[in-house]
Design an enzyme around this catalytic site. Structure first.
Site, short mmCIF file in Angstrom:
data_model
loop_
_atom_site.label_atom_id
_atom_site.label_comp_id
_atom_site.label_asym_id
_atom_site.label_seq_id
_atom_site.Cartn_x
_atom_site.Cartn_y
_atom_site.Cartn_z
N CYS A 280 -10.41 -4.53 -0.08
CA CYS A 280 -11.51 -3.56 -0.07
C CYS A 280 -12.37 -3.73 -1.32
CB CYS A 280 -10.96 -2.13 0.02
SG CYS A 280 -10.28 -1.51 -1.54
N ASN B 232 0.85 -1.20 0.00
CA ASN B 232 0.00 0.00 0.00
C ASN B 232 0.88 1.25 0.00
OD1 ASN B 232 0.69 -0.72 2.70
ND2 ASN B 232 -0.99 0.50 3.52
N ILE B 233 0.42 2.25 -0.72
CA ILE B 233 1.16 3.49 -0.88
C ILE B 233 0.20 4.64 -0.57
CG2 ILE B 233 2.49 4.95 -2.45
CD1 ILE B 233 3.03 2.34 -4.10
N GLU C 103 -3.00 -4.60 -3.24
CA GLU C 103 -3.55 -5.52 -4.24
C GLU C 103 -3.57 -4.86 -5.62
OE1 GLU C 103 -4.74 -4.63 -1.27
OE2 GLU C 103 -6.30 -6.03 -0.60
N CYS D 235 -10.64 -3.01 -4.73
CA CYS D 235 -9.73 -4.08 -5.17
C CYS D 235 -10.52 -5.29 -5.65
CB CYS D 235 -8.78 -4.46 -4.04
SG CYS D 235 -7.54 -3.18 -3.73
ZN LIG Z 1 -8.11 -2.18 -1.79
#
Ligand SMILES: [Zn+2]
Length: 132
Positions: free
Chosen positions: A88, A41-42, A54, A91
């Site tokens: 989420c 994650n960024i 993802e 994604c």
């Molecule tokens: Zn996500």
């Protein structure tokens, strides 16, 4: 293979840029030709620009010409803890764009991992294919 994917996801998680949430996530995506693409994650100080691990993995793979996937492993939690980290909704929708309903989603837990299919996590998803 799932253990190898989880291992790669844990390594990718080390690159997580998450100074705001402190919630670090890593993902490892297995393509049908056996290649593995990782993501973390960024975050951004403008929160809405944040991208999940993802989707980073998917976009890396697709931008390099891959378009057929078997499974994704996801490892995440606050700081360095391992909490079940489900993908989420955004994604899941991206997965539905590029994967079949039997695509496997492997979620790390403190005491092992769970495996879901994409269909279990996103049944009756939106698709332009439904309109053809
Ligand atoms: Zn996500």
């Amino acid at each position: 293979m799932f253990l190898k994917l989880l291992e790669k996801a844990e390594l990718a998680r080390e690159n997580s840029y998450s100074p705001y949430s402190k919630f670090k996530v890593g993902a490892a995506l297995l393509s049908k030709n056996g290649e593995i693409f990782t993501g973390c994650n960024i975050e951004s100080s403008s929160y809405s620009l944040t991208c999940c691990a993802e989707r980073v993995a998917f976009f890396k793979a697709i931008s390099e010409g891959n378009n057929g996937f078997e499974a994704i492993a996801i490892v995440g939690g606050f700081n360095d803890t391992n909490e079940p980290c489900m993908p989420c909704g955004s994604c899941r929708q991206v997965m539905a764009e590029f994967c079949t309903p039997d695509f496997k989603i492997i979620i790390k837990k403190n005491d092992g991992f769970d495996i879901y299919t994409l269909f279990e996590l996103l049944p009756n998803s939106f698709s332009l294919k439904n309109n053809e």
